[in-house]
Design a protein around this motif. Structure first.
Motif, mmCIF file in Angstrom:
data_model
loop_
_atom_site.group_PDB
_atom_site.id
_atom_site.type_symbol
_atom_site.label_atom_id
_atom_site.label_comp_id
_atom_site.label_asym_id
_atom_site.label_seq_id
_atom_site.Cartn_x
_atom_site.Cartn_y
_atom_site.Cartn_z
ATOM 1 N N UNK A 81 -23.252 -36.821 -23.250
ATOM 2 C CA UNK A 81 -21.938 -37.318 -23.517
ATOM 3 C C UNK A 81 -21.762 -38.092 -24.926
ATOM 4 N N UNK A 82 -22.819 -38.520 -25.649
ATOM 5 C CA UNK A 82 -22.843 -39.191 -27.006
ATOM 6 C C UNK A 82 -22.457 -38.047 -28.111
ATOM 7 N N UNK A 83 -23.362 -36.891 -27.713
ATOM 8 C CA UNK A 83 -23.124 -35.744 -28.706
ATOM 9 C C UNK A 83 -22.061 -35.028 -28.633
ATOM 10 N N UNK A 84 -21.212 -35.264 -27.514
ATOM 11 C CA UNK A 84 -20.032 -34.457 -27.412
ATOM 12 C C UNK A 84 -18.935 -35.148 -28.227
ATOM 13 N N UNK A 85 -19.028 -36.513 -27.889
ATOM 14 C CA UNK A 85 -17.773 -37.513 -28.443
ATOM 15 C C UNK A 85 -17.911 -37.392 -29.959
ATOM 16 N N UNK A 86 -19.192 -37.085 -30.530
ATOM 17 C CA UNK A 86 -18.947 -37.423 -31.927
ATOM 18 C C UNK A 86 -18.573 -35.867 -32.592
#
Length: 461
Positions: free
Chosen positions: A184-189
């Protein structure tokens, strides 16, 4: 009659005509296909029950039943394909509308959010007020999202629909694994803003917009020309959105005709249930907001609600909370809120505090999943809630903008975007309630922040 009221009227006319045409097609044109699909489904269930009763899979009868099941599945598939081909002219109308509405989402989110964040970013001037305002907005948004999630899981309005997954979605397959925190975190950046815009990655656009907006505010005078430019661009995109919404009646007609042609007139009873349950949820949200307001404003909350009758009715009848903005601002100042608080909190609320829309987004997203029999475990639902919390910011004032946010969110969870067609027809009815609730939420927020700041005086009249 205003253009917005005309559009609403045309949408309702298209809704009625779509239902009538769909019923005619269901009875006359697709009855053979529909009956064959229903019969094949019944046979498949019967065969599966017989297979389940066999002692093991090695007996000869199991192979026979397996062959019979494959034949029934083939019959169902052939009839579904034939029906879809026959409905292509109708489904094309809603497909075009969905493409148009997705076309505007990336530039709309970017420009409006940059302008909104740039105004919030001047913390030096409004530090204390900004912090308290955002605290209320985040709390109210989370409460609304959670309420929508709880109610849709309690009432389960989508289960009665029992729709088959669209063929395009079936080919892709539904991923069984939930989004991990790392994913999730890697996707939103974003690694490239241009790529994010090209692929409509809403979360990544939001992250870049936050950085861009804060930086624009931080450079002071030089940033003002950028803010004014993006504000102008945002207004142009809102105008484009208005043009796109003119196509809505055609999309409604196509979507409703196709749905009723497939499912029959009985599908409308589920819509009635969905609308009733959604508005019940809105009433519960109003009560919660007023109760929280009462804890801070005491009995004056009732005076505030009395003053908000006109703005609320205006927002409800036009399905636009923006239409009620001037009257809301005036009534808040007459209520006793200082103009400096109102002019800061209220515009901010139109980007960051859409309580009615928040409730609808979780309610509708999970409803679509229920319609297709897609089970979303609690961790996925909470992840969806957090995504909606981010993606819903910055698109206020757009008629039926919630569809844009839902479209960008459900794809992340492998929920068919075709499910949006279920909402297009009834969305004008739902939008009226959302808009009225947004006005209530923002008026209470402004009054509460005024009270916290000690800037709430007696009423002016």
């Amino acid at each position: 009659m205003s253009s917005k009221n005309k559009l609403t009227l045309f949408i309702f006319i298209a809704l009625v005509v779509g239902v009538a045409v769909g019923y005619y097609l269901n009875v006359n044109n697709f009855s053979t296909n529909n009956n064959a699909i229903v019969s094949a489904d019944a046979q498949v269930k019967k065969i599966e029950a017989q297979m389940g009763n066999l002692p093991d899979t090695t007996v000869a009868q199991y192979a026979v039943l397996k062959t019979q099941k494959a034949e029934q599945v083939k019959i169902r598939k052939e009839n579904e394909v034939a029906r879809e081909k026959g409905l292509e002219p109708l489904t094309l109308l809603s497909d075009i509308f969905l493409r148009l509405i997705k076309m505007i989402v990336a530039p709309l989110v970017f420009t409006t959010l940059v302008v909104g964040v740039a105004k919030v970013g001047d913390i030096k001037a409004v530090g204390r007020i900004g912090g308290k305002t955002m605290l209320w907005f985040i709390s109210a948004s989370l409460m609304s999202l959670l309420l929508g999630m709880l109610l849709v899981n309690l009432w389960k309005p989508g289960e009665a629909m029992n729709l088959p997954l669209p063929s395009s979605h079936t080919e892709t397959g539904i991923k069984a694994t939930a989004l991990s925190v790392k994913d999730f975190i890697s996707h939103i950046v974003p690694k490239s803003f241009a790529e994010s815009m090209a692929t409509n990655e809403i979360l990544q656009i939001v992250i870049f917009s936050l950085f861009f907006g804060v930086a624009t505010a931080a450079i002071g005078e030089k940033g003002k020309v950028v803010i004014e430019f993006f504000d102008s661009v945002a207004h142009i995109i809102l105008k484009v959105t208005g043009y796109v919404m003119n196509f809505a009646p055609f999309a409604v007609f196509g979507a409703m005709a196709a749905i009723v042609a497939k499912q029959g007139i009985s599908v409308l009873s589920t819509y009635a249930l969905f609308i009733g349950e959604f508005y019940s949820g809105m009433v519960i949200l109003w009560i919660l907001l007023i109760l929280v307001g009462y804890l801070i404003l005491k009995k004056r909350i009732f005076n505030l609600m009395n003053r908000m009758k006109e703005p609320v009715m205006l927002a409800f009848s036009t399905a636009s909370s923006e239409a009620a903005y001037p009257r809301t601002l005036l009534q808040l100042e007459r209520f006793g809120c200082k103009d400096k608080i109102v002019s800061f909190v209220l515009p901010l609320g139109y980007s960051f505090n859409l309580d009615g829309s928040m409730l609808y987004m979780t309610f509708a997203s999970i409803f679509i999943a229920q319609c297709y029999g897609i089970h979303l475990p609690l961790d996925k639902q909470l992840t969806m809630l957090l995504i909606l919390m981010l993606t819903s910011k910055g698109i206020a004032g757009v008629p039926r903008a919630s569809l844009v946010v839902i479209a960008g969110t459900i794809a992340t969870f492998n929920i068919p975007e075709a499910g949006l067609a279920l909402l297009i027809g009834i969305d004008p009815l739902l939008d009226m309630g959302r808009s009225a609730t947004n006005v209530i939420g923002n008026s209470i927020a402004t009054a509460v922040v005024s009270k916290w700041e000690g800037e709430l005086s007696g009423p002016l009249d």
